[in-house]
Design a protein around this motif. Structure first.
Motif, PDB file in Angstrom:
ATOM      1  N   THR A 229       0.823  -1.207   0.000  1.00  0.00           N
ATOM      2  CA  THR A 229       0.000   0.000   0.000  1.00  0.00           C
ATOM      3  C   THR A 229       0.860   1.261   0.000  1.00  0.00           C
ATOM      4  OG1 THR A 229      -1.769  -1.143   1.206  1.00  0.00           O
ATOM      5  CG2 THR A 229      -1.783   1.269   1.243  1.00  0.00           C
ATOM      6  N   TRP A 230       1.865   1.291   0.859  1.00  0.00           N
ATOM      7  CA  TRP A 230       2.727   2.475   0.935  1.00  0.00           C
ATOM      8  C   TRP A 230       3.608   2.613  -0.291  1.00  0.00           C
ATOM      9  CZ3 TRP A 230       1.806   6.500   3.686  1.00  0.00           C
ATOM     10  CH2 TRP A 230       1.049   6.374   4.849  1.00  0.00           C
ATOM     11  N   LEU A 231       3.960   1.494  -0.915  1.00  0.00           N
ATOM     12  CA  LEU A 231       4.680   1.565  -2.188  1.00  0.00           C
ATOM     13  C   LEU A 231       3.803   2.243  -3.236  1.00  0.00           C
ATOM     14  CD1 LEU A 231       7.064   0.849  -4.056  1.00  0.00           C
ATOM     15  CD2 LEU A 231       5.980  -1.385  -4.430  1.00  0.00           C
ATOM     16  N   GLY A 232       2.520   1.912  -3.228  1.00  0.00           N
ATOM     17  CA  GLY A 232       1.581   2.543  -4.157  1.00  0.00           C
ATOM     18  C   GLY A 232       1.464   4.035  -3.922  1.00  0.00           C
ATOM     19  N   TYR A 233       1.360   4.435  -2.655  1.00  0.00           N
ATOM     20  CA  TYR A 233       1.254   5.861  -2.337  1.00  0.00           C
ATOM     21  C   TYR A 233       2.525   6.620  -2.737  1.00  0.00           C
ATOM     22  CZ  TYR A 233      -2.816   4.703   0.595  1.00  0.00           C
ATOM     23  OH  TYR A 233      -4.043   4.277   1.045  1.00  0.00           O
ATOM     24  N   ALA A 234       3.677   6.052  -2.376  1.00  0.00           N
ATOM     25  CA  ALA A 234       4.947   6.728  -2.670  1.00  0.00           C
ATOM     26  C   ALA A 234       5.172   6.855  -4.174  1.00  0.00           C
ATOM     27  CB  ALA A 234       6.100   5.965  -2.022  1.00  0.00           C
ATOM     28  N   SER A 235       4.892   5.790  -4.916  1.00  0.00           N
ATOM     29  CA  SER A 235       5.073   5.816  -6.372  1.00  0.00           C
ATOM     30  C   SER A 235       4.112   6.802  -7.018  1.00  0.00           C
ATOM     31  CB  SER A 235       4.864   4.412  -6.956  1.00  0.00           C
ATOM     32  OG  SER A 235       5.789   3.493  -6.414  1.00  0.00           O
ATOM     33  N   ALA A 236       2.884   6.862  -6.497  1.00  0.00           N
ATOM     34  CA  ALA A 236       1.901   7.816  -7.024  1.00  0.00           C
ATOM     35  C   ALA A 236       2.382   9.249  -6.827  1.00  0.00           C
ATOM     36  CB  ALA A 236       0.553   7.616  -6.340  1.00  0.00           C
ATOM     37  N   ALA A 237       2.956   9.521  -5.656  1.00  0.00           N
ATOM     38  CA  ALA A 237       3.453  10.874  -5.376  1.00  0.00           C
ATOM     39  C   ALA A 237       4.590  11.246  -6.324  1.00  0.00           C
ATOM     40  CB  ALA A 237       3.921  10.965  -3.920  1.00  0.00           C
ATOM     41  N   LEU A 238       5.520  10.317  -6.540  1.00  0.00           N
ATOM     42  CA  LEU A 238       6.650  10.594  -7.431  1.00  0.00           C
ATOM     43  C   LEU A 238       6.181  10.821  -8.859  1.00  0.00           C
ATOM     44  CD1 LEU A 238       9.195   7.934  -6.096  1.00  0.00           C
ATOM     45  CD2 LEU A 238       9.308  10.411  -5.784  1.00  0.00           C
ATOM     46  N   LEU A 239       5.246  10.004  -9.317  1.00  0.00           N
ATOM     47  CA  LEU A 239       4.745  10.138 -10.681  1.00  0.00           C
ATOM     48  C   LEU A 239       3.957  11.432 -10.866  1.00  0.00           C
ATOM     49  CD1 LEU A 239       3.696   6.428 -11.201  1.00  0.00           C
ATOM     50  CD2 LEU A 239       5.375   7.657 -12.589  1.00  0.00           C
ATOM     51  N   PHE A 240       3.224  11.839  -9.833  1.00  0.00           N
ATOM     52  CA  PHE A 240       2.472  13.084  -9.931  1.00  0.00           C
ATOM     53  C   PHE A 240       3.416  14.287 -10.017  1.00  0.00           C
ATOM     54  CE2 PHE A 240       0.325  16.784  -8.113  1.00  0.00           C
ATOM     55  CZ  PHE A 240      -0.811  16.828  -8.909  1.00  0.00           C
ATOM     56  N   VAL A 241       4.470  14.273  -9.210  1.00  0.00           N
ATOM     57  CA  VAL A 241       5.450  15.360  -9.257  1.00  0.00           C
ATOM     58  C   VAL A 241       6.113  15.424 -10.627  1.00  0.00           C
ATOM     59  CG1 VAL A 241       7.678  16.143  -8.359  1.00  0.00           C
ATOM     60  CG2 VAL A 241       5.900  15.384  -6.779  1.00  0.00           C
ATOM     61  N   SER A 242       6.502  14.261 -11.162  1.00  0.00           N
ATOM     62  CA  SER A 242       7.134  14.218 -12.476  1.00  0.00           C
ATOM     63  C   SER A 242       6.172  14.688 -13.565  1.00  0.00           C
ATOM     64  CB  SER A 242       7.620  12.797 -12.772  1.00  0.00           C
ATOM     65  OG  SER A 242       8.264  12.730 -14.021  1.00  0.00           O
ATOM     66  N   SER A 243       4.902  14.309 -13.441  1.00  0.00           N
ATOM     67  CA  SER A 243       3.898  14.726 -14.426  1.00  0.00           C
ATOM     68  C   SER A 243       3.719  16.241 -14.420  1.00  0.00           C
ATOM     69  CB  SER A 243       2.563  14.041 -14.121  1.00  0.00           C
ATOM     70  OG  SER A 243       1.540  14.513 -14.961  1.00  0.00           O
TER      71      SER A 243
END
Length: 216
Positions: free
Chosen positions: A164-178
């Motif tokens: 779950t936390w891997l999903g949250y962390a990856s989502a945050a990184l991808l949103f910043v990059s986007s």
């Protein structure tokens, strides 16, 4: 075959196919969106690698099929049919569909680059810029999928805490990059490593979810 089993296989199939496609792109020296190379190098690479582009892209439709089956199976497991916390899985499913649709366009633009480079040089700046920005914006749909499914997965306890936390962390990184995509029109992206780490997290998250689906 149950949908959850097909979804698990689809998730693992997507990750495997994605790495194979990118391997062939790199082997053919085809620039990926966001590559810090000038337009002359981009056009030369696409003109020389037109055949390699066709061969590697044969696998691309399989990746979209795999992710759709994976997302459909995950939705069927997580959503309880009401508007509670598990309804976040609908957002996750929508994110996967949107990223598939967007990446179909990104893939088609590569063929436009190859055709343009073969006909004339210096005319592909618009296509290359569009490819870079669209590729960057597409990461928000991966973030949407990760966030929606992770919230629903946490609610149903289908996902372990680390997943779950891997999903949250990856989502945050991808949103910043986007969010940095508008500054990536020429392929120069200082936040490229952030998006790459986020994508690798997305791939690991899919593997973890796929294994969990196969265990049902």
């Amino acid at each position: 075959m149950e949908l959850s089993t097909a979804a698990g296989i689809g998730g693992l199939g997507f990750v495997s196919a994605a790495f194979v496609v990118n391997y062939f792109y790199l082997r053919a020296r085809l620039p990926l969106p966001g590559s810090a190379v000038n337009l002359d190098q981009v056009e030369s690479s696409f003109a020389a690698g037109a055949v390699a582009l066709k061969r590697s892209s044969v696998i691309a439709p399989a990746t979209w099929l795999f992710t759709t089956v994976f997302a459909a199976g995950l939705l069927s497991v997580l959503w309880r049919g009401d508007d509670g916390q598990t309804a976040w899985a609908l957002m996750g499913f929508a994110g996967v569909l949107m990223q598939n649709a967007t990446f179909v366009v990104v893939e088609a633009l590569r063929f436009g680059m190859a055709a343009g480079a073969a006909a004339a040089r210096g005319v592909n700046a618009g296509l290359w810029g569009l490819t870079n920005v669209l590729f960057g914006f597409n990461q928000v749909f991966l973030a949407t999928a990760l966030l929606g499914f992770s919230i629903a997965g946490a609610e149903t306890e289908f996902m372990s805490a680390w997943l779950t936390w891997l999903g949250y962390a990856s989502a945050a990184l991808l949103f910043v990059s986007s969010s940095a995509a508008p500054f990536n029109v020429d392929g120069t992206n200082r936040l490229g490593p952030v998006g790459l780490i986020g994508w690798l997290g997305w791939a690991m998250w899919i593997v973890g979810c796929s294994i969990a689906l196969l265990r049902l």
